[in-house]
Every structure is written in C-alpha cells, then in structure tokens.
Write an enzyme that holds these catalytic residues in place. Structure first.
Site, PDB file in Angstrom:
ATOM      1  CB  CYS A   1      -0.847  -0.113   1.019  1.00 18.56           C
ATOM      2  SG  CYS A   1      -1.794  -1.489   0.788  1.00 18.56           S
ATOM      3  CB  THR A   2       4.415   2.042   1.573  1.00 18.94           C
ATOM      4  OG1 THR A   2       3.499   1.585   3.269  1.00 18.94           O
ATOM      5  CG2 THR A   2       4.604   2.752   1.894  1.00 18.94           C
TER       6      THR A   2
END
Length: 155
Positions: A46-47
């Site tokens: 997600c980062t």
C-alpha cells in the site's frame, strides 16, 4: 446498490477524508477521478502504490485528474500516513465500508491460513462526466500506476 458498471455514471458518494475534508464525487465533475482502494495504511504494498501515485501526481494533475486513496483506516491513521509519505492527494476513510460496498471491493482473503473479509486492491477511473471508464481489480502494484496514467491519457 450494485457495483458501478463500465461506461455508466457512478452513483454520487460523500466520505470523510484527510485534511478534515468531506469528498463528494459530484463536486469533482469536470475532472477525471482515480479512486484506488487499498487494504491498509503503512503496509509495504500500500505504501509503494501510494508512492507511485505520488511520484506521478504532476502528470495526473496535468491531465486534470484527481487521485483519491480509500481504505478502512481511520482519519488519524490516514493523516499520519499521508504526511509521512508526502502524498499530495487525499485519503478517504471508509470505516463503515459504504464506499467499499458501493464499488464491491470487499472480498474473502487469506493471510497465514486465516480467512477474513478485506479490501481487494482495486482502482477505478471515472471521467469528467462522472462515468466509469476503466476498472482494475486484484491489482498487482508494480507498473499499475503507469497503466492507470496511460488509461487517463487515452480518455
């Protein structure tokens, strides 16, 4: 309410977002909107996905395109994540899963042999008239943002 269909208008939504904002799809008419759903703030995939959108943000902006990230994390977590990663776009908190349900992105997932209901990494491209033009489900992060950018260019 059923999931949005390609080449059909997306139902309006309203949701709380970072920076103490309320995002309404109807307020974004006249701009393209990329809505990407991701499982959780501060996790590796997600980062990376958020950083890819961040690093190409100027290119999206030049194409009159707003980027919105959505997960079930709360606003405090979102504000921290956004600040830490210097995301120039807003993150929507969907704690009640209303948007997740609207876009049909909650799926049965498995982690370490345990089954649970979680967000299936998905991206939706809505054009300036509020019509769904592309959707990506079960997204793999590498190369994804470039593909979305190409789709925006082709609108």
């Amino acid at each position: 309410m059923s999931a949005p269909e390609l080449n059909r208008p997306v139902d309006d939504f309203e949701a709380p977002a970072t920076g103490d904002q309320t995002i309404r799809l109807s307020d974004l008419k006249g701009q393209n909107v990329v809505v990407y759903f991701y499982p959780k703030d501060n996790t590796p995939g997600c980062t990376t996905e958020g950083q890819d959108f961040r690093d190409r943000h100027d290119q999206f902006e030049a194409l009159d395109t707003v980027i919105l990230g959505v997960s079930r994390d709360g606003l405090k977590a979102h504000d921290n994540f956004r600040e830490k990663q210097a995301f120039p776009f807003h993150l929507i908190s969907d704690k009640d899963e209303a948007l997740c349900q609207q876009f049909d992105v909650i799926k049965l997932k498995k982690l370490y042999g345990k089954e649970y209901m979680g967000i299936d990494r998905s991206t939706f491209l809505i054009d300036k008239d509020g019509v769904l033009r592309r959707e990506w489900r079960g997204v793999k992060v590498p190369g994804h943002v470039d593909e979305v950018l190409e789709a925006v260019r082709s609108l």
